[in-house]
Design a protein around this motif. Sequence first.
Motif: not given
Length: 188
Positions: A29, A31, A58, A175
Amino acid sequence: MDLSITPQERSYLTNQDLEKFWFSRLQKKDPIARIGYALWCKSADDLRRAINTGDPVYWDRKGFAYWETMARTTVVNLSVGLQKAGFNGTFGEMRSEIRKIGLAVANAHAEYVRNDIRNNYGRQPGLLSMAQIADYHHEAFASFHMTPDIYGGTFLSRIPDEWEFKLYGDLYCHDCDSSEGYLSKQVN
């Protein structure tokens, strides 16, 4: 989650396998891996599958069309940047040069992740801020004589990067980490 660069990811970079590098980062994950993978995966079906089986948060609840458009826009920006820098090759040569840029960006990403962990920037080790991502893109692009405004996150050359991050940053990195402790290399 541990965002450090693994020996396997280093191997992918050594072997110039951008698809596997970004897919590995996607699994963590990271970004920026959303666009990295969208750029370098072998097929639209692979991207669609990664989005459909991935965490909707996500992917910022944006589907295939959004992320594919982000990747296509990136390729156009790179092509324009190379042409503005004086590159005048065939279509195949342009694709090859864009791949070289992709490798430079991926290697810079890995180095910035290592530095982020080493220097304890932001709130989560290995999670980069928009400023860090912009800086390494600018550095990689400069090695191809391209201007910083080719990077989609800082395309307004007369506007301070920090303002652009606030205005447009969520388009590609909702994120990202904070920039706590990090001093950007760019001065606007």
